[in-house]
Structure formats: C-alpha cells, structure tokens
Design an enzyme around this catalytic site. Structure first.
Site, PDB file in Angstrom:
ATOM      1  N   ASP A   7       5.122  23.135  17.403  1.00  0.00           N
ATOM      2  CA  ASP A   7       5.184  24.328  18.534  1.00  0.00           C
ATOM      3  C   ASP A   7       5.958  25.585  17.911  1.00  0.00           C
ATOM      4  OD1 ASP A   7       5.307  25.635  20.944  1.00  0.00           O
ATOM      5  OD2 ASP A   7       7.329  24.966  21.140  1.00  0.00           O
ATOM      6  N   CYS A  69       1.931  23.037  22.056  1.00  0.00           N
ATOM      7  CA  CYS A  69       1.838  24.700  22.201  1.00  0.00           C
ATOM      8  C   CYS A  69       0.828  25.145  22.869  1.00  0.00           C
ATOM      9  CB  CYS A  69       1.901  25.300  20.885  1.00  0.00           C
ATOM     10  SG  CYS A  69       2.148  27.156  21.256  1.00  0.00           S
ATOM     11  N   CYS A 175       3.379  25.796  29.483  1.00  0.00           N
ATOM     12  CA  CYS A 175       3.999  26.132  28.188  1.00  0.00           C
ATOM     13  C   CYS A 175       4.962  25.168  28.073  1.00  0.00           C
ATOM     14  CB  CYS A 175       4.666  27.564  28.422  1.00  0.00           C
ATOM     15  SG  CYS A 175       5.780  27.853  27.064  1.00  0.00           S
ATOM     16  N   THR A 176       5.184  24.678  26.893  1.00  0.00           N
ATOM     17  CA  THR A 176       6.118  23.283  26.693  1.00  0.00           C
ATOM     18  C   THR A 176       7.548  23.681  26.795  1.00  0.00           C
ATOM     19  OG1 THR A 176       5.715  23.628  24.307  1.00  0.00           O
ATOM     20  CG2 THR A 176       4.410  21.927  25.485  1.00  0.00           C
TER      21      THR A 176
HETATM   22  N1  DGL Z   1       5.795  26.435  23.750  1.00  0.00           N
HETATM   23  C1  DGL Z   1       4.616  27.294  23.617  1.00  0.00           C
HETATM   24  C2  DGL Z   1       3.640  27.135  24.548  1.00  0.00           C
HETATM   25  O1  DGL Z   1       3.299  25.999  25.008  1.00  0.00           O
HETATM   26  C3  DGL Z   1       4.646  28.638  23.062  1.00  0.00           C
HETATM   27  C4  DGL Z   1       5.920  29.662  23.787  1.00  0.00           C
HETATM   28  C5  DGL Z   1       6.028  31.076  22.812  1.00  0.00           C
HETATM   29  O2  DGL Z   1       6.227  30.698  21.714  1.00  0.00           O
HETATM   30  O3  DGL Z   1       6.141  31.913  23.414  1.00  0.00           O
HETATM   31  O4  DGL Z   1       2.807  27.947  24.709  1.00  0.00           O
END
Ligand code: DGL
Length: 216
Positions: A7, A69, A175-176
């Site tokens: 991620d 991600c 979003c994780t």
């Molecule tokens: N954690 C990621 C997701 O699931 C990305 C968040 C980011 O870097 O803006 O989309």
C-alpha cells in the site's frame, strides 16, 4: 508460503494485521511508499511509475501479492498484472455487496479521488448500483490526515452524519487507510448504517490462491 502486501502507507498495515491474525503460519512481507503517499490524488500514469518497481522487487520474495490499496487496484491493476510475475489480489470498494445489502436504496462510498474517478469504479456502479443512489462523501484529505496522524473525530462525524441523514444504510470503506477509523465510523453510524470493508473477502481469496499454489 510468503505473502507480499503493498500500500502507499499505513492502510496496508491494517491489512497485514488482519492477514496475520487469520493466517498465522504465513510469512507476510509489507512494502509501502511513504515517500509518495498519498496516492489518492495521483494519475494512473504516475501511479504505475511508482508502483511497478516496488511490486517487481517484492515479487522476487513472494508467492502472491495483496495490493492493499483501492487506488492502485481500481486504476492500474490490469497493467500491473501484465508485468508482475506473481498473482496480484486486488482490493476495491465493495459496491456489489453494499448494493445487495441496502434497504433504503442509498449507499455511501468513502474513497480517494483517484478511486472515485477510475473506470473500474464507474463500471462497478454501472453494473451493480445503477438502480440505487450512491453518495460519495468528500474524503479527499482523509488518507493524508490518517497517514500523518492528524485525523479528527469531528471531520469524520460531519461526513458520516451527513451520509446517514441522506438515508445511506450501508457505508463502504473504499480505502484501506480508513480501516483505522472503522470503529469510530461504526460508532458514529450508531446502527443507522452497516460499515463494509474488504479484509475478510481478501483473506478468503488469499486462502484460495495459496491453496492452489501449494498443490502445484
Ligand atoms: N490506502 C490506499 C487506498 O486504499 C491509498 C490512500 C492514499 O495513498 O491516498 O486507496
């Protein structure tokens, strides 16, 4: 068996925790891209240039990689699958289960701008949610705020209360990074909406992939 997890930042760490809990015998290697987080405001081309070398390096040590991600999964997973030599498990907003679950006919998808602008997300909505209302609360700075430990409760409350007031009875964490504030969101929703995130289905998918590769 070795599982890679990737991620941009701390979102992936919540997925690593969930995998380790569910599959304690599996070795997990985590890679992130703290230099370039947040990913949510980047274009697919920029994302590919950043992610491809990291996944290529990670693939040398892993049997499978979980792309923890949504931003990467919804924008460039097809391109990555062409060049990365191990299976990639993607994470994307749970529009299909949310649409199946809603009784009010309104769901809310919390995700980064890049995810919400992606063709994959448009396809998911068109395929599974064309007859329901999909709210997309503005969460554009959430991953940055969570990454830098600056997220404040009131901001979460504003968005979640508004979604519930507009009748959303399912909230999708697309979003994780938002997995870290899941408890808070559940508390704010206070029974008005169910909160969905994809760790469990991803673990099931991971078990299938690992099961298949151990038979060969
Ligand atoms: N954690 C990621 C997701 O699931 C990305 C968040 C980011 O870097 O803006 O989309």
């Amino acid at each position: 068996m070795v599982v890679g997890v990737f991620d941009s930042g701390v979102g992936g760490e919540s997925v690593v925790e969930a995998i380790k809990k569910a599959l304690p015998d599996v070795e997990v290697i985590f890679a992130d891209d703290k230099k370039n987080v947040p990913y949510g405001s980047k274009s697919p081309d920029e994302l590919f240039k950043l992610v491809e070398p990291i996944l290529n390096k990670l693939s040398k040590k892993c049997d499978v990689i979980v792309v923890a991600c949504n931003t990467v999964s919804t924008t460039i997973i097809n391109e990555l699958r062409k060049v990365i030599p191990v299976p990639l498990i993607a994470m994307e907003p749970m529009v299909k289960p949310a649409a199946a679950l809603t009784k009010s006919g309104v769901i809310a998808v919390c995700a980064t701008p890049a995810t919400l602008a992606s063709r994959r997300y448009a396809w998911l909505k068109n395929e599974y949610a064309h007859d329901i209302k999909v709210l997309e609360p503005n969460c554009s700075d959430w991953s940055y705020l969570i990454e830098t430990n600056q997220m404040d409760h009131q901001k979460i409350r504003d968005r979640i209360d508004t979604a519930c007031d507009e009748d959303a009875d399912v909230i999708v964490l697309g979003c994780t990074h938002y997995h870290w504030i899941e408890e808070d969101i559940v508390k704010i929703a206070n029974g008005r909406a169910e909160v969905l995130q994809p760790e469990q289905p991803v673990i099931e998918q991971l078990k299938r992939v690992l099961g298949n590769s151990s038979q060969h």
